[in-house]
Design a protein around this motif. Sequence first.
Motif: not given
Length: 128
Positions: A98-115
């Motif tokens: 959400l704008l102004g609230k870092p890491c509102t939803y989880k971060c997940i690992e990916s192999d490429t920037r596009q992915e």
Amino acid sequence: MDKRFVPYNIALRLKEKDFDESCFASYRNSDGEELVIPTGPCKNSDVFIKTNSDNCAAPLYQEIQSWFEEKHKLELNATSWRKEGTKDIITWYYSVNLLGKPCTYKCIESDTRQEALTKAIEMALTKI
């Protein structure tokens, strides 16, 4: 060049979520083959797209990031991580905030920037 556009299946989902911003290309599905066609300015509400459910605007990743920020107050990010002491990018993480609230939803690992950006868009679509 095609890597700059969101994948066809995501573009169709965006069309269903009323994405109707001007894009300079469109997807045309002909016999199951998705093609990016440079059409000049086009929107999902244009007749040639609106009348065929398999056709849709082909937005760039940056256009979708801006659309989510402006219309839905969601920020989509892809961040690279390196192994300490090396110059190689090991993995990419994405986040939807959400704008102004870092890491509102989880971060997940990916192999490429596009992915990573594609996964961020998929997650953001579930929030609107």
